[in-house]
Design an enzyme around this catalytic site. Structure first.
Site, PDB file in Angstrom:
ATOM      1  N   HIS A 275       0.804  -1.217   0.000  1.00 41.01           N
ATOM      2  CA  HIS A 275       0.000   0.000   0.000  1.00 41.01           C
ATOM      3  C   HIS A 275       0.839   1.270   0.000  1.00 41.01           C
ATOM      4  O   HIS A 275       0.297   2.373  -0.033  1.00 41.01           O
ATOM      5  CB  HIS A 275      -0.924   0.007   1.223  1.00 41.01           C
ATOM      6  CG  HIS A 275      -0.192   0.080   2.527  1.00 41.01           C
ATOM      7  ND1 HIS A 275       0.614  -0.929   2.976  1.00 41.01           N
ATOM      8  CD2 HIS A 275      -0.136   1.043   3.482  1.00 41.01           C
ATOM      9  CE1 HIS A 275       1.127  -0.599   4.154  1.00 41.01           C
ATOM     10  NE2 HIS A 275       0.693   0.597   4.469  1.00 41.01           N
ATOM     11  N   CYS A 276       2.172   1.128   0.034  1.00 36.05           N
ATOM     12  CA  CYS A 276       3.020   2.318   0.148  1.00 36.05           C
ATOM     13  C   CYS A 276       4.024   2.459  -0.994  1.00 36.05           C
ATOM     14  O   CYS A 276       3.960   3.397  -1.775  1.00 36.05           O
ATOM     15  CB  CYS A 276       3.778   2.299   1.482  1.00 36.05           C
ATOM     16  SG  CYS A 276       2.775   2.745   2.906  1.00 36.05           S
ATOM     17  N   ILE A 277       4.969   1.530  -1.066  1.00 33.76           N
ATOM     18  CA  ILE A 277       6.127   1.718  -1.947  1.00 33.76           C
ATOM     19  C   ILE A 277       5.752   1.851  -3.422  1.00 33.76           C
ATOM     20  O   ILE A 277       6.313   2.698  -4.123  1.00 33.76           O
ATOM     21  CB  ILE A 277       7.175   0.609  -1.718  1.00 33.76           C
ATOM     22  CG1 ILE A 277       7.647   0.641  -0.266  1.00 33.76           C
ATOM     23  CG2 ILE A 277       8.369   0.797  -2.648  1.00 33.76           C
ATOM     24  CD1 ILE A 277       8.624  -0.440   0.092  1.00 33.76           C
ATOM     25  N   ILE A 279       3.028   3.022  -4.573  1.00 36.59           N
ATOM     26  CA  ILE A 279       2.029   4.083  -4.712  1.00 36.59           C
ATOM     27  C   ILE A 279       2.627   5.463  -4.442  1.00 36.59           C
ATOM     28  O   ILE A 279       2.483   6.397  -5.233  1.00 36.59           O
ATOM     29  CB  ILE A 279       0.847   3.849  -3.746  1.00 36.59           C
ATOM     30  CG1 ILE A 279       0.261   2.442  -3.919  1.00 36.59           C
ATOM     31  CG2 ILE A 279      -0.211   4.930  -3.927  1.00 36.59           C
ATOM     32  CD1 ILE A 279      -0.366   2.186  -5.253  1.00 36.59           C
ATOM     33  N   ASP A 280       3.312   5.590  -3.316  1.00 36.34           N
ATOM     34  CA  ASP A 280       3.748   6.901  -2.836  1.00 36.34           C
ATOM     35  C   ASP A 280       4.625   7.676  -3.818  1.00 36.34           C
ATOM     36  O   ASP A 280       4.444   8.898  -3.980  1.00 36.34           O
ATOM     37  CB  ASP A 280       4.470   6.763  -1.498  1.00 36.34           C
ATOM     38  CG  ASP A 280       3.560   6.199  -0.418  1.00 36.34           C
ATOM     39  OD1 ASP A 280       2.361   6.001  -0.703  1.00 36.34           O
ATOM     40  OD2 ASP A 280       4.046   5.941   0.698  1.00 36.34           O
TER      41      ASP A 280
END
Length: 453
Positions: A275-277, A279-280
């Site tokens: 959910h992070c790498i 996307i961010d």
């Protein structure tokens, strides 16, 4: 007004304030746990009715929490999970930790969940409330989305309502870094906003890091994960070279990591998930491009990381030449080990490519018992099969996609001739004893590192 600030500050310090957590997933639940254990009455909001039912029945739906963990939270009698957002009116503090994904183009930020949360807040908020956004987003979201929404309600930020950004730093599946022990960045819209948010997190976090404004906090989170995304791309590129040159990349990384400064370990893999790498960096890229800034490193890293599932597929095609057994078994489909999270997992793309090229594919993952894939233009459900020697024996090719700890690597090592190991799990297993470094003091010389064989 001064009275709102003083009243809320005293309520937080005395732990009489009611905390509202919007979004009860991987980020929201650890926040709930920390505030409940610290003595705060906490209301948890989520649109998923099933999650609410499970929490009330002491059932967990994420791997970081067991049913017993949920039961312990409920035993405090301070946690109230609900899907009724009108109860926002009872809260003194609102912490927003809803998903901030990308749109279907995988390039544009999707703030749908945040905007829906703001709508619910706007319909029910009281004056004197602190609103904290924890969801990762592009810089100026707090100032240009959250603050204007509240001001349209006639609330003056810093007087009638307090607004801050404090990026979540949850690392699913890793026990070492808990919500309370991970330093917390806080950026308030005004000085009062920063002070009140710092006081709030100071009640549950070991170390709070106040910064000058929300944009610093927003950008700090994007820097953290863009840094990781780019370094993963670097090691993925080097792995491709090492693989062709018959050099063990795992051994290379371990050797390089003996340098006590200037190097951090990153490992190659079949793709970047979670959910992070993945996307961010694109939240930053989108905003930077909108402001006419180039993002050359992110663009290059994307080319490398996005092609990793295809690289694994190509290796599989090469390995399957001349193999009569067309069964391919994929071990692990979660985006990282020891969790049940499939978000952005490269396993889905890999399995779809294999099936669409005529192979019989099975997967085994005790954390994820089913996946949805598109095969021959149709959506279908695949169920996990048990991991055992019979499964390995009947497979023409085995792909280790996710290196869950429960897999028997000693058993897998027996079948290494027909394994594509995307996580270098077998290298770790084989090198466990011999990749040990010790100091040897030589006469009249500095300390050297020697590899034990």
């Amino acid at each position: 007004m001064e009275e709102f600030y003083e009243k809320l500050n005293q309520e937080i310090i005395s732990k009489k304030s009611i905390i509202g957590v919007i979004g009860l997933g991987y980020v929201g639940l650890p926040i709930v746990e920390s505030f409940v254990k610290s003595g705060f009455q906490t209301i948890g909001f989520d649109i998923d009715d099933e999650k609410i039912k499970k929490l009330i029945q002491n059932e967990s739906y994420i791997t970081d929490f067991t049913d017993k963990d949920i039961e312990k939270i409920n035993e405090f009698n301070r946690f109230y999970p609900t899907n009724k957002f009108d109860k926002i009116s009872q809260c003194d503090v609102l912490i927003i930790c809803v998903p901030t994904p990308l749109k279907e183009d995988k390039l544009t930020p999707d703030l749908t969940f945040l905007n829906n949360s703001l709508k619910s807040i706007g319909e029910n908020i009281r004056r004197g409330t602190l609103v904290v956004l924890e969801s990762t987003t592009y810089p100026f979201t707090t100032s240009e989305v959250v603050v204007p929404y509240l001001e349209k309600l006639g609330l003056k930020v810093g007087d009638d309502v307090f607004v801050a950004f404090s990026p979540e730093r949850i690392n699913p599946g890793v026990e070492k870094f808990k919500f309370s022990s991970t330093p917390k960045i806080v950026g308030g819209k005004t000085e009062r906003c920063k002070q009140i948010a710092t006081a709030l997190y100071g009640c549950v976090i070991d170390k709070v890091v106040p910064v000058s404004k929300p944009e610093v906090a927003e950008m700090a989170k994007l820097l953290e994960n863009t840094y990781r995304y780019i370094n993963i791309a670097l090691v993925n590129e080097i792995e491709t070279f090492c693989s062709e040159m018959d050099i063990d990349i795992y051994e290379v990384i371990e050797a390089a990591s003996t340098k006590p400064f200037g190097f951090e370990k990153f490992y190659p893999g079949p793709g970047v998930g979670g959910h992070c790498i993945p996307i961010d960096p694109f939240y930053y890229k989108w905003y930077a491009n909108e402001k006419n800034f180039e993002t050359l490193l992110i663009d290059a890293a994307f080319e490398i990381n996005a092609n990793r599932p295809k690289n694994v597929f190509n290796k599989a095609m090469m390995r399957m030449k001349g193999v009569k057994n067309s069964i391919i078994t994929v071990l692990g489909v979660a985006y990282k080990k020891n969790i049940n999270d499939l978000r952005e997992s490269s396993a889905i793309e890999l399995i779809e490519m294999l099936i669409n090229n005529g192979y019989e594919v099975r997967f085994s993952d005790a954390f994820c018992n089913k996946i949805l894939i598109k095969a021959d233009g149709k959506s279908c459900e695949m169920l996990s099969v048990d991991f055992n020697e019979e499964l390995l024996e009947k497979s023409g090719l085995i792909i280790i996609h996710t290196d869950h700890d429960y897999f028997n690597y000693e058993l897998l090592n027996k079948y290494k001739e027909k394994i594509i190991d995307t996580r270098y799990a077998l290298s770790k297993f084989e090198n466990e004893d011999r990749l040990v470094y010790k100091d040897i003091v030589c006469k009249d010389k500095d300390v050297y590192f020697e590899r034990q064989i």
